[in-house]
Design an enzyme around this catalytic site. Structure first.
Site, PDB file in Angstrom:
ATOM      1  N   GLY A 125       0.850  -1.191   0.000  1.00  0.00           N
ATOM      2  CA  GLY A 125       0.000   0.000   0.000  1.00  0.00           C
ATOM      3  C   GLY A 125       0.881   1.235   0.000  1.00  0.00           C
ATOM      4  O   GLY A 125       2.101   1.135   0.118  1.00  0.00           O
ATOM      5  N   LYS A 126       0.230   2.378  -0.117  1.00  0.00           N
ATOM      6  CA  LYS A 126       1.004   3.626  -0.146  1.00  0.00           C
ATOM      7  C   LYS A 126       1.850   3.774   1.109  1.00  0.00           C
ATOM      8  O   LYS A 126       2.911   4.356   1.087  1.00  0.00           O
ATOM      9  CB  LYS A 126       0.055   4.824  -0.220  1.00  0.00           C
ATOM     10  CG  LYS A 126      -0.441   5.096  -1.609  1.00  0.00           C
ATOM     11  CD  LYS A 126      -1.088   6.460  -1.637  1.00  0.00           C
ATOM     12  CE  LYS A 126      -2.203   6.460  -2.674  1.00  0.00           C
ATOM     13  NZ  LYS A 126      -2.994   7.669  -2.677  1.00  0.00           N
ATOM     14  N   ARG A 127       1.341   3.250   2.206  1.00  0.00           N
ATOM     15  CA  ARG A 127       2.055   3.414   3.474  1.00  0.00           C
ATOM     16  C   ARG A 127       3.375   2.650   3.532  1.00  0.00           C
ATOM     17  O   ARG A 127       4.212   2.920   4.370  1.00  0.00           O
ATOM     18  CB  ARG A 127       1.173   2.989   4.640  1.00  0.00           C
ATOM     19  CG  ARG A 127       0.438   4.170   5.178  1.00  0.00           C
ATOM     20  CD  ARG A 127      -0.242   3.849   6.484  1.00  0.00           C
ATOM     21  NE  ARG A 127      -1.629   4.266   6.355  1.00  0.00           N
ATOM     22  CZ  ARG A 127      -2.658   3.453   6.434  1.00  0.00           C
ATOM     23  NH1 ARG A 127      -2.473   2.188   6.692  1.00  0.00           N
ATOM     24  NH2 ARG A 127      -3.862   3.919   6.292  1.00  0.00           N
ATOM     25  N   ASP A 128       3.545   1.696   2.654  1.00  0.00           N
ATOM     26  CA  ASP A 128       4.803   0.949   2.656  1.00  0.00           C
ATOM     27  C   ASP A 128       5.913   1.735   1.978  1.00  0.00           C
ATOM     28  O   ASP A 128       7.005   1.219   1.759  1.00  0.00           O
ATOM     29  CB  ASP A 128       4.629  -0.390   1.942  1.00  0.00           C
ATOM     30  CG  ASP A 128       3.552  -1.218   2.605  1.00  0.00           C
ATOM     31  OD1 ASP A 128       3.720  -1.515   3.790  1.00  0.00           O
ATOM     32  OD2 ASP A 128       2.539  -1.517   1.959  1.00  0.00           O
ATOM     33  N   GLY A 129       5.613   2.962   1.640  1.00  0.00           N
ATOM     34  CA  GLY A 129       6.653   3.798   1.056  1.00  0.00           C
ATOM     35  C   GLY A 129       6.772   3.610  -0.448  1.00  0.00           C
ATOM     36  O   GLY A 129       7.585   4.251  -1.093  1.00  0.00           O
TER      37      GLY A 129
END
Ligand code: GLU
Length: 481
Positions: A248-252
């Protein structure tokens, strides 16, 4: 099966961010077509007006352009089956929907959303799976286009083959009456993609895993429409670095264009994305576009999720940078020079680049790796006090080492990379120090940068005068510490 020329499509929706996983699906569709001398089509699936994000279309085109995924037919290119934008094909969907109405395979949905919600809740209370077809109206009204139009399904078992997932099967319980045209007049993805794939003569449907569970319903619809099934190939998810959840976007993980902006080469991105869940059966990890076209096959796409390993991406980018020819690299780093390089002549920049290139992991690294070639660096004593080897040595001793280095180097008459290296080697013997101490110290005092190219090359390019001046300044700074 009939042997038709292979036609694949990439069918993104204009909903913003172009996820690495989406782009990989597009790349695999592209490679499948190019490998077989087939055609690659770009279709825009813009029938969900609520999810549309402005600017997405330009963004999609820019991503494809950056990776040089050229398409033969598509939204801004036309082709024998134009238009390729679903919102411009509403008449086509109506025509196909009418066929279903005429054959009794579609009906107007008479329920309000609240009524449907109630059916759902009742099913939950009774611990039953909710199926719309259990509530099929006996005498549906004639469809006037203002209510949803539903498919009248024919529940049955299915077996099918997926080029990636293998042989699959499902039971009748997963087949339901789904909406084909919404009350706003737009078709659903479930309907539109089948119509378009058929009209556009798509032979291979290559798409993400999120559509796998709906495939039995699609099979049912192909039958109702009298259409031949295409070949299916389902791409597994791209997982985060730990491999325990969908990326996801949160994984960078950034947008592919952000990576390019940050100094990753498009060819790195292509090779990296292609090797997320695919290999050619050897240990090879880096591929040119032509190699990918020659070697790609859906049968070597792995079933399980592919791990997105950013360290591997960084490593790969360094390798691709190293493989570029010097002029090519020079033209690509134009935007990445430090400000201090403004107005500095091309010849000197090229020399700097030829030293720095082997250390570049991204083009962006050029700035910190070269700034001190263009201007006096700002001393940063942390580089010494935080250095594992240097922090163990007393200030007096550091000053002494700098002094002797300055004295010996200033006596050097011929200033070449070789003569400097010889002198540095002599200094090791004379001081009894390890390179990790002496060379690091001289490097830091002359560049004040965390990394630099080989010391002898660096000093050579800085020139004797600058080297000695900087060592003198370094001696003052370390002494004052
Ligand atoms: N529009 C769908 C998406 O963006 C494409 C699915 C497909 O390729 O059929 O996910």
């Amino acid at each position: 099966m009939t042997k038709r020329p292979i036609r694949t499509r990439f069918a993104p929706s204009p909903t913003g961010f172009m996820h690495i996983g989406n782009l990989r699906t597009g790349l695999f569709a592209y490679l499948t077509a190019r490998h077989a001398d087939g055609k690659f089509i770009l279709r825009l699936e813009d029938t969900d007006k609520d999810r549309e994000v402005e600017g997405s279309i330009d963004h999609i085109l820019l991503c494809l352009n950056t990776l040089e995924l050229d398409y033969d037919e598509g939204i801004d290119r036309g082709g024998p089956f134009a238009p390729y934008r679903q919102s411009e094909r509403l008449d086509t969907y109506k025509k196909w929907a009418q066929k279903l109405i005429d054959s009794g395979r579609a009906y107007a949905d008479p329920y309000t959303p609240e009524e449907v919600q109630k059916f759902r809740e009742d099913a939950r209370k009774n611990k039953q799976a909710f199926l719309y077809r259990h509530h099929r109206p006996e005498n549906p009204p004639e469809w006037d286009g203002n209510t949803p139009l539903r498919f009248r399904s024919d529940p049955k078992k299915y077996k099918w083959h997926d080029e990636v997932m293998g042989d699959l099967q499902s039971g009748p319980e997963v087949i339901d009456d789904f909406i084909i045209i919404k009350s706003d007049g737009y078709p659903t993805y479930n309907f539109a993609h089948i119509v378009d794939d058929a009209e556009m003569q798509i032979t291979h449907v290559i798409r993400g895993q999120e559509f796998l569970s709906s495939t039995p319903n699609y099979l049912n619809l192909y039958e109702a429409l009298g259409l031949e099934r295409p070949v299916f190939a389902t791409m597994p998810h791209v997982m985060n670095e730990q491999g325990n959840k969908k990326l996801g976007k949160r994984d960078g993980a950034k947008d592919v264009l952000d990576y390019v902006r940050d100094g990753y080469l498009p060819e790195t991105m292509m090779s990296f994305i292609a090797t997320l869940g695919w290999n050619d059966g050897t240990e090879q990890e880096m591929f040119t576009k032509q190699e990918l076209i020659d070697k790609f096959s859906l049968s070597r796409v792995q079933k399980s999720g592919a791990r997105f390993d950013e360290k591997r991406l960084l490593w790969m980018n360094g390798q691709f940078i190293r493989n570029l020819d010097s002029d090519d690299l020079y033209s690509r780093v134009e935007k990445f020079w430090p400000e201090s390089a403004a107005g500095i002549n091309e010849d000197y920049r090229k020399q700097v680049l030829s030293l720095a290139r082997d250390r570049l992991k991204t083009l962006q690294d050029l700035s910190s790796l070269s700034d001190y070639f263009f201007q006096e660096p700002t001393p940063n004593l942390d580089l010494i006090t935080a250095n594992k080897q240097l922090k163990k040595i007393s200030v007096d001793e550091l000053v002494e080492l700098l002094k002797v280095s300055r004295d010996r180097l200033s006596k050097l008459e011929v200033w070449t990379a070789e003569s400097i290296q010889d002198k540095l080697n002599e200094l090791l013997v004379e001081t009894g120090q390890k390179p990790a101490v002496l060379f690091s110290l001289v490097r830091i005092a002359t560049t004040w940068a965390p990394f630099s190219p080989q010391l002898n090359d660096t000093l050579h390019l800085l020139g004797k005068e600058t080297t000695i001046e900087r060592l003198n300044l370094g001696i003052d700074i370390v002494s004052a510490y």
